[in-house]
Design an enzyme around this catalytic site. Structure first.
Site, PDB file in Angstrom:
ATOM      1  N   ARG A  65       0.856  -1.194   0.000  1.00  0.00           N
ATOM      2  CA  ARG A  65       0.000   0.000   0.000  1.00  0.00           C
ATOM      3  C   ARG A  65       0.886   1.236   0.000  1.00  0.00           C
ATOM      4  NH1 ARG A  65      -4.700  -1.221  -2.151  1.00  0.00           N
ATOM      5  NH2 ARG A  65      -5.915  -2.762  -0.962  1.00  0.00           N
ATOM      6  N   ALA A  77     -10.417  -7.591  -1.603  1.00  0.00           N
ATOM      7  CA  ALA A  77     -11.303  -6.424  -1.607  1.00  0.00           C
ATOM      8  C   ALA A  77     -11.134  -5.652  -2.902  1.00  0.00           C
ATOM      9  CB  ALA A  77     -10.998  -5.523  -0.407  1.00  0.00           C
ATOM     10  N   GLU A  94     -13.773  -9.737  -7.218  1.00  0.00           N
ATOM     11  CA  GLU A  94     -12.526  -9.433  -6.518  1.00  0.00           C
ATOM     12  C   GLU A  94     -11.931 -10.676  -5.869  1.00  0.00           C
ATOM     13  OE1 GLU A  94     -10.846  -6.759  -6.674  1.00  0.00           O
ATOM     14  OE2 GLU A  94     -12.315  -5.473  -7.663  1.00  0.00           O
ATOM     15  N   GLU A  98      -8.136 -11.812  -6.933  1.00  0.00           N
ATOM     16  CA  GLU A  98      -7.041 -11.689  -5.972  1.00  0.00           C
ATOM     17  C   GLU A  98      -6.618 -13.015  -5.345  1.00  0.00           C
ATOM     18  OE1 GLU A  98      -7.919  -8.587  -3.169  1.00  0.00           O
ATOM     19  OE2 GLU A  98      -7.738  -7.023  -4.694  1.00  0.00           O
ATOM     20  N   GLU A 143      -1.096  -5.711  -7.485  1.00  0.00           N
ATOM     21  CA  GLU A 143      -1.735  -7.026  -7.364  1.00  0.00           C
ATOM     22  C   GLU A 143      -0.838  -8.154  -7.847  1.00  0.00           C
ATOM     23  OE1 GLU A 143      -5.622  -7.084  -9.031  1.00  0.00           O
ATOM     24  OE2 GLU A 143      -6.455  -5.735  -7.517  1.00  0.00           O
TER      25      GLU A 143
END
Length: 209
Positions: A65, A77, A94, A98, A143
């Site tokens: 992040r 998410a 999602e 992911e 990702e």
């Protein structure tokens, strides 16, 4: 009972509009007649998923992040950036993107207002059960660096309370699951009404064509 004061937005000015948020300045009438300026960040709504495998473990992802400059443990998410997409469908998408997982059983765990003092962002957290593997699309950017791990509920609670898990959706989802498992309150259906779903930013983008 005395009537509650009705807060009125006297004027509003957009000062920034980007890919996932906008910032506006509102002049709001306060009790006593004063007007105060309020900074408001318009943001997409979001969904997150507490996905439980057949051993009762939670699927967690570790993701970089940039605003805080490190990786966090999170739930799968993503943003609700299509105004007509049902939130549970976004959650299914999602989860597959992911983690490479799909679920047969879905319900709503909890809805969380991220920081209502300055943003309308709200996250709906789903519980997904009866997992199976599905084809996972090619990932890119942050990702592409995601690491998937499975954590027992007890371990997840410990890591929340120790300060290791700090992502708001993850903390809310894990503790909500623990509360649901220890009580008798039924969870809402996956398509339950969501009155606080933010749509202002999506409508703004849609109005620009």
């Amino acid at each position: 009972m005395t009537d509650r004061f009705e807060f009125e937005t006297v004027s509003s000015k957009t000062v920034y509009e980007g890919a996932i948020l906008a910032l506006r300045l509102d002049q709001v009438k306060m009790p006593g007649g004063r007007e105060a300026e309020r900074e408001v960040v318009e943001h997409h709504g979001a969904v997150a998923v507490v996905a439980l495998d057949d051993q009762g473990r939670i699927a967690m992802i570790e993701q970089y992040r940039h605003p805080i400059g490190r990786r966090l443990y999170e739930l799968p998410a993503g943003l609700l950036d299509e105004i007509d997409e049902p939130p549970v469908e976004a959650a299914k998408r999602e989860l597959a993107e992911e983690t490479g997982l799909a679920a047969s059983t879905w319900s709503v765990l909890v809805d969380v207002m991220a920081s209502p003092g300055f943003t309308d962002e709200c996250v709906r957290i789903f519980l997904a059960e009866d997992l199976r593997e599905v084809q996972q699309p090619d990932a890119r950017d942050e990702e592409a660096d995601i690491v998937l791990t499975f954590v027992s509920l007890d371990e997840a609670i410990t890591r929340v309370l120790s300060g290791e898990f700090v992502n708001a959706a993850a903390v809310s989802g894990i503790l909500s699951l623990a509360a649901a498992r220890s009580g008798s309150t039924s969870l809402r259906s996956a398509d339950a009404p969501w009155p606080d779903l933010p749509t202002t930013f999506e409508r703004r983008k849609k109005s620009h064509g």
